[in-house]
Every structure is written in C-alpha cells, then in structure tokens.
Design a protein around this motif. Sequence first.
Motif, mmCIF file in Angstrom:
data_model
loop_
_atom_site.group_PDB
_atom_site.id
_atom_site.type_symbol
_atom_site.label_atom_id
_atom_site.label_comp_id
_atom_site.label_asym_id
_atom_site.label_seq_id
_atom_site.Cartn_x
_atom_site.Cartn_y
_atom_site.Cartn_z
ATOM 1 N N GLN A 1 0.444 17.813 4.550
ATOM 2 C CA GLN A 1 -0.907 18.295 4.252
ATOM 3 C C GLN A 1 -1.513 17.547 3.059
ATOM 4 O OE1 GLN A 1 -2.174 20.336 6.471
ATOM 5 N NE2 GLN A 1 -4.157 20.193 5.507
ATOM 6 N N GLY A 2 -0.727 17.311 2.014
ATOM 7 C CA GLY A 2 -1.233 16.573 0.856
ATOM 8 C C GLY A 2 -1.591 15.137 1.201
ATOM 9 N N GLU A 3 -0.736 14.479 1.976
ATOM 10 C CA GLU A 3 -1.028 13.105 2.385
ATOM 11 C C GLU A 3 -2.231 13.042 3.306
ATOM 12 O OE1 GLU A 3 2.338 10.906 3.770
ATOM 13 O OE2 GLU A 3 3.641 11.853 2.292
ATOM 14 N N LEU A 4 -2.383 14.032 4.154
ATOM 15 C CA LEU A 4 -3.524 14.111 5.056
ATOM 16 C C LEU A 4 -4.821 14.176 4.261
ATOM 17 C CD1 LEU A 4 -4.538 14.513 8.011
ATOM 18 C CD2 LEU A 4 -4.284 16.950 7.610
ATOM 19 N N GLU A 5 -4.852 15.041 3.261
ATOM 20 C CA GLU A 5 -6.060 15.184 2.440
ATOM 21 C C GLU A 5 -6.336 13.916 1.629
ATOM 22 O OE1 GLU A 5 -8.224 17.532 2.927
ATOM 23 O OE2 GLU A 5 -6.810 18.361 4.374
ATOM 24 N N ASP A 6 -5.289 13.240 1.132
ATOM 25 C CA ASP A 6 -5.475 11.973 0.416
ATOM 26 C C ASP A 6 -6.116 10.925 1.313
ATOM 27 O OD1 ASP A 6 -4.380 13.040 -1.856
ATOM 28 O OD2 ASP A 6 -2.406 12.084 -1.603
ATOM 29 N N GLN A 7 -5.654 10.843 2.553
ATOM 30 C CA GLN A 7 -6.216 9.881 3.491
ATOM 31 C C GLN A 7 -7.661 10.225 3.839
ATOM 32 O OE1 GLN A 7 -5.001 7.017 4.791
ATOM 33 N NE2 GLN A 7 -3.306 7.249 3.380
ATOM 34 N N ARG A 8 -7.932 11.498 4.035
ATOM 35 C CA ARG A 8 -9.303 11.905 4.345
ATOM 36 C C ARG A 8 -10.242 11.606 3.183
ATOM 37 N NH1 ARG A 8 -7.949 17.423 7.511
ATOM 38 N NH2 ARG A 8 -8.181 16.595 9.599
ATOM 39 N N ALA A 9 -9.776 11.844 1.963
ATOM 40 C CA ALA A 9 -10.607 11.567 0.788
ATOM 41 C C ALA A 9 -10.912 10.078 0.694
ATOM 42 C CB ALA A 9 -9.908 12.052 -0.470
ATOM 43 N N GLY A 10 -9.973 9.248 1.084
ATOM 44 C CA GLY A 10 -10.182 7.804 1.058
ATOM 45 C C GLY A 10 -11.185 7.324 2.079
ATOM 46 N N ARG A 11 -11.452 8.116 3.111
ATOM 47 C CA ARG A 11 -12.422 7.733 4.136
ATOM 48 C C ARG A 11 -13.854 8.031 3.715
ATOM 49 N NH1 ARG A 11 -10.346 6.152 9.412
ATOM 50 N NH2 ARG A 11 -8.220 5.621 8.901
ATOM 51 N N GLY A 12 -14.033 8.859 2.688
ATOM 52 C CA GLY A 12 -15.352 9.053 2.111
ATOM 53 C C GLY A 12 -16.279 10.021 2.819
ATOM 54 N N ARG A 13 -15.764 11.031 3.464
ATOM 55 C CA ARG A 13 -16.628 12.041 4.084
ATOM 56 C C ARG A 13 -16.148 13.424 3.703
ATOM 57 N NH1 ARG A 13 -17.775 11.401 10.313
ATOM 58 N NH2 ARG A 13 -17.736 13.631 10.082
ATOM 59 N N ASP A 14 -17.087 14.354 3.610
ATOM 60 C CA ASP A 14 -16.731 15.729 3.275
ATOM 61 C C ASP A 14 -16.378 16.541 4.514
ATOM 62 O OD1 ASP A 14 -17.104 15.283 0.582
ATOM 63 O OD2 ASP A 14 -19.215 15.820 0.668
ATOM 64 N N SER A 15 -17.107 16.319 5.614
ATOM 65 C CA SER A 15 -16.794 17.069 6.832
ATOM 66 C C SER A 15 -15.593 16.425 7.510
ATOM 67 C CB SER A 15 -17.990 17.069 7.786
ATOM 68 O OG SER A 15 -18.312 15.747 8.153
#
Length: 126
Positions: A88-102
């Motif tokens: 879950q932590g790695e998933l959120e790190d990757q999502r944050a790197g993509r630059g979108r909130d949704s």
Amino acid sequence: ALTFHALVRLENDLEEHGYHLWAFPVLALHQELSEGLVGPTRDAALCLAQLRRARLASNCGLFEAAEAARSQGNKLLKALPSSFESFQGELEDQRAGRGRDSLDPDWLDSSTPTGRVAAPWSCAEL
C-alpha cells in the motif's frame, strides 16, 4: 535469481529482434523455473511469465492462447498485494509520482491512455 534475470533479458532480446515465436520456449523455461520458487516470489515470477506470454501470444495473433495466459496471470496479479506488507505504501508513492489526485485502478490494460494516469503500473510495462 541470476537465471531468472537472464531469461527475462533473453526474452526481451528475442522480442526486440522480431523473434517472437522463439521466445515461447524461453517463456516455458521461465515458468518452470518460477514453479521451483517458494512463497510470494513464486507468485510474482509466475505472474510475470504469464503476462509476458499473454502479450507475446497476442502479438503473434494467438488470441486464444493470449486470453488463457492473461486470465491465469490476472488471477495471480490480484493476489500479489497481499503477499507483502509495504504494498500500500509503495502504491501510494507510485501514484504520487504520476502527479494526479484522482486515482485510477491499480492496473491498466491499455497501453495508450487518453490522459495522465495515476495508476502505478501498466500491463504494457511488463
């Protein structure tokens, strides 16, 4: 581990040079090697082999084989998040790197998204 990475590299080289059909025996060996692993490593290696087989079969026009490999790979793929605690932590790190909130789904099946994506991985990256 070295054999696993050597097989992945050989599969990539065969595909890059247009020898897609020659990659199938290498993928079969890759899958047999993966069967000998234990625990979550086994599931991850088998998932990779199945999804790569699905992609190569689809590229070669072997659509029934591609669908069979894809369904087996997707079963393993759904079980992967529960195999390690930091997912879950790695998933959120990757999502944050993509630059979108949704958030998009965790996995995308399309290799040509219409806009920026928040999904951390795309099946085409495998």
